[in-house]
Design a protein around this motif. Structure first.
Motif, PDB file in Angstrom:
ATOM      1  N   ARG A 112      -0.876   2.860 -12.310  1.00 29.22           N
ATOM      2  CA  ARG A 112      -1.835   3.564 -13.165  1.00 29.22           C
ATOM      3  C   ARG A 112      -1.232   3.787 -14.554  1.00 29.22           C
ATOM      4  N   LEU A 128      -7.020  -2.426 -11.047  1.00 23.08           N
ATOM      5  CA  LEU A 128      -6.098  -3.007 -10.079  1.00 23.08           C
ATOM      6  C   LEU A 128      -6.166  -4.533 -10.105  1.00 23.08           C
ATOM      7  N   GLY A 188       0.823  -1.202   0.000  1.00 25.63           N
ATOM      8  CA  GLY A 188       0.000   0.000   0.000  1.00 25.63           C
ATOM      9  C   GLY A 188       0.854   1.248   0.000  1.00 25.63           C
ATOM     10  N   GLU A 189       0.332   2.329  -0.581  1.00 21.39           N
ATOM     11  CA  GLU A 189       1.040   3.606  -0.517  1.00 21.39           C
ATOM     12  C   GLU A 189       1.223   3.989   0.950  1.00 21.39           C
ATOM     13  N   TRP A 214      -4.339   9.516  -6.956  1.00 24.92           N
ATOM     14  CA  TRP A 214      -4.337   8.920  -5.626  1.00 24.92           C
ATOM     15  C   TRP A 214      -5.332   7.779  -5.501  1.00 24.92           C
ATOM     16  N   VAL A 216      -8.376   2.701  -2.668  1.00 28.12           N
ATOM     17  CA  VAL A 216      -9.004   1.643  -3.475  1.00 28.12           C
ATOM     18  C   VAL A 216     -10.458   2.022  -3.742  1.00 28.12           C
ATOM     19  N   ASN A 265       4.638   1.460  -7.252  1.00 31.41           N
ATOM     20  CA  ASN A 265       3.737   2.341  -6.515  1.00 31.41           C
ATOM     21  C   ASN A 265       2.478   2.629  -7.323  1.00 31.41           C
ATOM     22  N   ASN A 266       1.564   3.394  -6.724  1.00 29.61           N
ATOM     23  CA  ASN A 266       0.261   3.607  -7.362  1.00 29.61           C
ATOM     24  C   ASN A 266       0.358   4.372  -8.685  1.00 29.61           C
ATOM     25  N   ARG A 299       1.738  -1.189  -4.474  1.00 30.64           N
ATOM     26  CA  ARG A 299       1.273  -0.258  -3.454  1.00 30.64           C
ATOM     27  C   ARG A 299       0.064   0.548  -3.932  1.00 30.64           C
ATOM     28  N   PRO A 300      -1.147  -0.018  -3.821  1.00 39.01           N
ATOM     29  CA  PRO A 300      -2.346   0.759  -4.166  1.00 39.01           C
ATOM     30  C   PRO A 300      -2.514   1.932  -3.203  1.00 39.01           C
ATOM     31  N   ALA A 301      -3.282   2.912  -3.640  1.00 37.89           N
ATOM     32  CA  ALA A 301      -3.612   4.060  -2.778  1.00 37.89           C
ATOM     33  C   ALA A 301      -5.075   3.929  -2.350  1.00 37.89           C
ATOM     34  N   SER A 313      -6.998   3.964  -6.783  1.00 38.77           N
ATOM     35  CA  SER A 313      -6.705   2.666  -7.382  1.00 38.77           C
ATOM     36  C   SER A 313      -8.031   1.992  -7.705  1.00 38.77           C
TER      37      SER A 313
END
Length: 246
Positions: free
Chosen positions: A241, A208, A118-119, A201, A165, A236-237, A161-163, A203
């Motif tokens: 993306r 995802l 995760g972020e 910011w 969700v 990272n996110n 690392r999703p932000a 996800s």
């Protein structure tokens, strides 16, 4: 392709499972879960293995996973819902235990292991870093270190690392993903609408889920580009993306 999924009843896991069910390139999905998975019902290529203790994997479980190609480890919990010891076990001990067991089971065949981080996670924490960031970062580092151990050299780890969700545009998982409560519910009600004005910011669960599944199916090679770190194995996110064109 035969993939393993954990956390299939959670928000991220629901997005992953929806993709796996509909991906023609995936012919078998094995879900490790403490309880039945409603979304999996009626899908012949999905098998739910009821498993209670994620620190140990008996032969009757591992014998079903000898031909596995990849894993999406989406199991997790908010640090606000459990104490420190429980959070460490769920976030760190469980994925490392399974990575060791599966690596040995499929060896010498390579196996991709996708860890949903995760972020905010970091491998260089400071005194200001949250418990979440410290333990997720430790897990990222330990999975990478594990892959360098000759006993587990067939392991190909990635940490994503999703932000924020966001399941808003993913109607197919509505009713399967759990409703958020407490601090998570507050995020959904207040911050998520605000973050839609800053999509970097967010996800989205549809993209995802596809991204995590495709990593598990992929060639296991290190990635490159902005937002990629950890020797090409932490994404990272913004990087996720960008790779997904969103």
């Amino acid at each position: 392709m035969h993939l393993v999924l954990t956390g299939a009843t959670g928000l991220v896991g629901s997005g992953v499972l929806h993709h796996m069910i509909n991906a023609s390139s995936i012919n078998q999905v094995s879900i490790l879960s403490r309880r039945p998975v409603p979304m999996a019902e009626g899908h012949v290529k999905v098998k739910v293995i009821i498993h209670k203790d994620f620190t140990t994997y008996p032969s009757e479980v591992l014998n079903q996973l000898k031909d596995v190609d990849g894993v999406v480890w989406a199991q997790g919990i908010s640090q606000t819902k459990v104490n420190k010891e429980e959070y460490l076990a769920i976030t760190h001990t469980y994925p490392l235990s399974f990575a060791r067991a599966l690596s040995t089971t499929v060896s010498p065949k390579p196996v991709n292991f996708i860890y949903v981080s995760g972020e905010g996670a970091t491998t260089t924490p400071s005194f200001l870093t949250s418990r979440f960031g410290i333990i997720k970062g430790r897990t990222e580092a330990d999975l990478l270190a594990l892959s360098k151990d000759p006993a587990y050299s067939n392991l190909r780890p990635y940490s994503v690392r999703p932000a924020g969700v966001d399941p808003t545009a993913h109607a197919e998982i509505e009713g399967y993903a759990p409703k958020k409560t407490g601090m998570e519910g507050l995020f959904v009600r207040t911050l998520l609408p605000v973050l839609r004005f800053a999509p970097g910011w967010l996800s989205p669960t549809r993209e995802l889920g596809g991204f995590l599944s495709k990593l598990a199916e992929g060639d296991g090679e290190a990635k490159e580009g902005e937002g990629v770190s950890g020797e090409g194995r932490t994404i990272n996110n913004p990087a996720f993306r960008g790779m997904m064109g969103i």
